[in-house]
Every structure is written in C-alpha cells, then in structure tokens.
Design an enzyme around this catalytic site. Structure first.
Site, PDB file in Angstrom:
ATOM      1  N   GLU A   1      89.660 -41.215 -35.545  1.00 32.83           N
ATOM      2  CA  GLU A   1      89.994 -40.008 -35.589  1.00 32.83           C
ATOM      3  C   GLU A   1      89.059 -38.875 -36.328  1.00 32.83           C
ATOM      4  O   GLU A   1      88.843 -39.350 -37.034  1.00 32.83           O
ATOM      5  CB  GLU A   1      91.655 -40.336 -36.324  1.00 32.83           C
TER       6      GLU A   1
ATOM      7  N   ASN B   1     103.321 -36.506 -38.369  1.00 35.03           N
ATOM      8  CA  ASN B   1     102.888 -37.242 -39.889  1.00 35.03           C
ATOM      9  C   ASN B   1     104.173 -36.605 -40.181  1.00 35.03           C
ATOM     10  O   ASN B   1     104.701 -35.269 -40.527  1.00 35.03           O
ATOM     11  CB  ASN B   1     101.685 -36.177 -39.940  1.00 35.03           C
TER      12      ASN B   1
ATOM     13  N   GLU C   1      98.822 -44.506 -42.313  1.00 36.60           N
ATOM     14  CA  GLU C   1      97.045 -44.113 -43.068  1.00 36.60           C
ATOM     15  C   GLU C   1      97.012 -44.618 -44.343  1.00 36.60           C
ATOM     16  O   GLU C   1      97.883 -44.344 -45.407  1.00 36.60           O
ATOM     17  CB  GLU C   1      97.861 -42.301 -43.166  1.00 36.60           C
TER      18      GLU C   1
ATOM     19  N   HIS D   1     101.454 -41.303 -44.211  1.00 36.45           N
ATOM     20  CA  HIS D   1     100.435 -41.980 -45.321  1.00 36.45           C
ATOM     21  C   HIS D   1     100.760 -42.629 -46.479  1.00 36.45           C
ATOM     22  O   HIS D   1     101.751 -41.468 -47.136  1.00 36.45           O
ATOM     23  CB  HIS D   1      99.657 -40.512 -45.343  1.00 36.45           C
TER      24      HIS D   1
ATOM     25  N   THR E   1      93.837 -34.636 -47.851  1.00 37.83           N
ATOM     26  CA  THR E   1      93.246 -35.239 -47.003  1.00 37.83           C
ATOM     27  C   THR E   1      92.139 -34.551 -47.175  1.00 37.83           C
ATOM     28  O   THR E   1      91.487 -33.571 -46.453  1.00 37.83           O
ATOM     29  CB  THR E   1      93.131 -36.323 -45.973  1.00 37.83           C
TER      30      THR E   1
ATOM     31  N   HIS F   1      94.274 -33.180 -38.485  1.00 38.60           N
ATOM     32  CA  HIS F   1      93.906 -32.384 -39.659  1.00 38.60           C
ATOM     33  C   HIS F   1      94.113 -31.162 -39.725  1.00 38.60           C
ATOM     34  O   HIS F   1      93.107 -30.299 -39.342  1.00 38.60           O
ATOM     35  CB  HIS F   1      93.179 -32.811 -40.998  1.00 38.60           C
TER      36      HIS F   1
ATOM     37  N   ARG G   1     103.144 -40.223 -53.864  1.00 42.02           N
ATOM     38  CA  ARG G   1     103.655 -39.004 -53.998  1.00 42.02           C
ATOM     39  C   ARG G   1     104.588 -38.830 -53.033  1.00 42.02           C
ATOM     40  O   ARG G   1     105.418 -37.299 -53.367  1.00 42.02           O
ATOM     41  CB  ARG G   1     102.825 -37.545 -54.107  1.00 42.02           C
TER      42      ARG G   1
ATOM     43  N   HIS H   1     106.086 -35.399 -45.301  1.00 46.28           N
ATOM     44  CA  HIS H   1     106.415 -34.087 -46.027  1.00 46.28           C
ATOM     45  C   HIS H   1     108.189 -33.790 -45.724  1.00 46.28           C
ATOM     46  O   HIS H   1     108.512 -33.299 -46.829  1.00 46.28           O
ATOM     47  CB  HIS H   1     105.688 -32.535 -45.526  1.00 46.28           C
TER      48      HIS H   1
ATOM     49  N   ARG I   1     100.278 -43.369 -49.580  1.00 48.04           N
ATOM     50  CA  ARG I   1      99.161 -43.025 -50.967  1.00 48.04           C
ATOM     51  C   ARG I   1      99.293 -43.486 -51.986  1.00 48.04           C
ATOM     52  O   ARG I   1     100.281 -44.198 -52.423  1.00 48.04           O
ATOM     53  CB  ARG I   1      98.938 -41.141 -51.525  1.00 48.04           C
TER      54      ARG I   1
HETATM   55  N1  PXP Z   1      94.923 -37.337 -40.287  1.00 46.17           N
HETATM   56  C1  PXP Z   1      94.665 -37.535 -41.322  1.00 46.17           C
HETATM   57  C2  PXP Z   1      94.152 -38.967 -41.079  1.00 46.17           C
HETATM   58  C3  PXP Z   1      95.431 -37.361 -42.719  1.00 46.17           C
HETATM   59  O1  PXP Z   1      95.424 -37.439 -43.335  1.00 46.17           O
HETATM   60  C4  PXP Z   1      96.159 -35.997 -41.787  1.00 46.17           C
HETATM   61  C5  PXP Z   1      97.139 -35.844 -43.736  1.00 46.17           C
HETATM   62  O2  PXP Z   1      98.225 -36.455 -44.061  1.00 46.17           O
HETATM   63  C6  PXP Z   1      96.728 -35.318 -40.919  1.00 46.17           C
HETATM   64  C7  PXP Z   1      95.956 -36.161 -39.747  1.00 46.17           C
HETATM   65  C8  PXP Z   1      97.631 -34.247 -40.423  1.00 46.17           C
HETATM   66  O3  PXP Z   1      97.166 -33.718 -40.992  1.00 46.17           O
HETATM   67  P1  PXP Z   1      97.951 -31.855 -40.812  1.00 46.17           P
HETATM   68  O4  PXP Z   1      99.567 -32.224 -42.111  1.00 46.17           O
HETATM   69  O5  PXP Z   1      97.284 -30.665 -41.734  1.00 46.17           O
HETATM   70  O6  PXP Z   1      98.646 -31.908 -39.697  1.00 46.17           O
END
Ligand code: PXP
Length: 239
Positions: free
Chosen positions: A153, A9, A72, A45, A103, A193, A51, A12, A47
């Site tokens: 997931e 992901n 996402e 993601h 999330t 997550h 952001r 960031h 949003r």
């Molecule tokens: N899976 C989902 C559905 C999420 O919303 C996120 C955060 O955007 C992640 C995985 C990744 O989580 P993390 O950034 O804590 O690894």
C-alpha cells in the site's frame, strides 16, 4: 471500465462512538452500508491504544457482515495474534507510534527484518493476504517483496499534502514510478492516506492500481450526505 476497488476505512465511526462510550454509531451498521453502497472492502485499524476501533468491533464485523475485511495493524506479536484469531481477508502492516494523530508514512525498510518476515509468514500461512504500508521508495518496496509480502500500500500522504502546490506533480510522479515497480514485482498495488474527493482521480488512474483505501474524507462527507452517498460518490470518482 477499469475496476479500482475501494476500501472504506470506518475507524472514525468508532471515534465518534467512543466520544460517548455508547453503542452508536455502530461499526456493524457502517460496514453493511459500505458494502451495499459499492465499497469493496471495509478497513479497520486496531490501534494499540484502542482509541477508536475495539477488539469487539472486529469480531462483530467479521461475524455479522459478509464482505472483505482488511485490517491495519502494527507488526507486533499482540496484533499478529489478534489477526490470526479474527482472520480478516487481508492485513496491512503499518508503523504506529503512541502520540501520532494518524499514521505517519510507511514502514521504514532498508533490508530484511527477521521479526517482520516471520509475521508475514505466519499471517500468509493462515491464508491472509499481507500488504506493507510503504512510502513510494524503491528500497522499501523491494524489501517488502523480498520478505514475502503479497502487496504494497503506497502512502499517499505527501501527495495529498502537496495538492495544489508546485510539489504535486513531483509527488504524483513518485507514486507512478513506485506503482510501476510494484507491478513489475507482480504484487498487489494499493494506495491510501489523505485521499479525498478532489485529489483522488490522478491516483486512481495510475496504471495497475488495484485498490484505494480511504477513510477520513468519506466519513467526514457522510456527516452531510450520509454514508451511502459518500461511499458511492467516491466509488464513481475512482472508476
Ligand atoms: N491507509 C493506511 C495504512 C492508514 O493507516 C490509513 C489511516 O488509518 C488510511 C489508509 C486512510 O487514511 P485517511 O483516513 O486519511 O483516508
């Protein structure tokens, strides 16, 4: 050797860029590094408050970079329309609330929802794999299956929060039991997550795990060792 896929992901990367509203760090460059370092898919993601990831990030990553793109989104008409335009390879439908930092758990499903079922159908008809972000609870998993989702997931945040305390084994067991059900239902099994370099291995070893989606820990580590090393270290840990 088992092949558990790694979805990285890159939200960031965009968070950092938005801090200055500049062009760098560029999500296209990040996506290229993810694929060339062993990442199997790029996760973004979009949003509602934009952001971090912007619509243009999705367009550019989809157009300019070859590789699996996993989007996402909240299950709302605006996001469904964007997904149908961008055509990611897969989508994960997640709950979203405006003030959350990240999330907060999976979609709360205790039966069929007409709107959600329609969104799943529309995305599937466009050839997009549809996954649902669920807590490791049988009721939610069965509801997602009944509505036609391709995959689940599993939300690992409770497990991640319990790392190192007495609830850890219980949270891992919940993930194992939920994974068993997902595979019984012949669905794709993803998890994510809060996973990091310390807590990831037991989840990666769960029978039938197809893919782990990890963001914050990889991007944080990339600050010190570079994105290439951060991705390849994680990839090694999950095999
Ligand atoms: N899976 C989902 C559905 C999420 O919303 C996120 C955060 O955007 C992640 C995985 C990744 O989580 P993390 O950034 O804590 O690894």
């Amino acid at each position: 050797m088992r092949h558990v896929k790694l979805g990285v992901n890159i939200d960031h990367i965009a968070t950092l860029r938005q801090a200055r509203m500049e062009k760098n760090p560029d999500t296209v460059e990040a996506a290229r590094v993810v694929y060339s370092s062993g990442g199997d898919m790029v996760v973004m993601h979009l949003r509602q408050d934009r952001r971090h990831v912007q619509d243009a990030d999705l367009e550019r990553v989809r157009q300019d970079v070859k590789g699996n793109l996993h989007l996402e989104i909240a299950a709302i008409p605006e996001m469904e329309k964007i997904a149908l335009r961008i055509r990611p390879d897969s989508v994960c439908l997640v709950p979203e609330s405006p003030k959350e930092v990240t999330t907060q758990g999976g979609l709360k499903l205790d039966g069929r929802s007409k709107e959600l079922e329609k969104t799943i159908k529309n995305l599937s008809a466009a050839g997009i794999e549809v996954d649902i972000f669920c807590d490791p609870e049988p009721q939610a998993i069965r509801a997602a299956h009944n509505m036609g989702a391709d995959g689940i997931e599993l939300c690992t945040s409770k497990y991640s929060e319990a790392w190192g305390n007495k609830l850890q084994a219980k949270e891992l067991e919940k993930l194992q039991l939920a994974s068993f059900l997902v595979k019984e239902l012949k669905m794709q099994l993803h998890s994510g997550h809060g996973l990091d370099y310390y807590n990831v291995a037991p989840v990666a070893r769960i029978e039938g795990m197809d893919c782990l989606n990890i963001g914050f820990s990889i991007i944080s580590r990339a600050m010190f060792v570079g994105l290439k090393n951060a991705v390849s270290e994680m990839k090694r840990l999950i095999q």
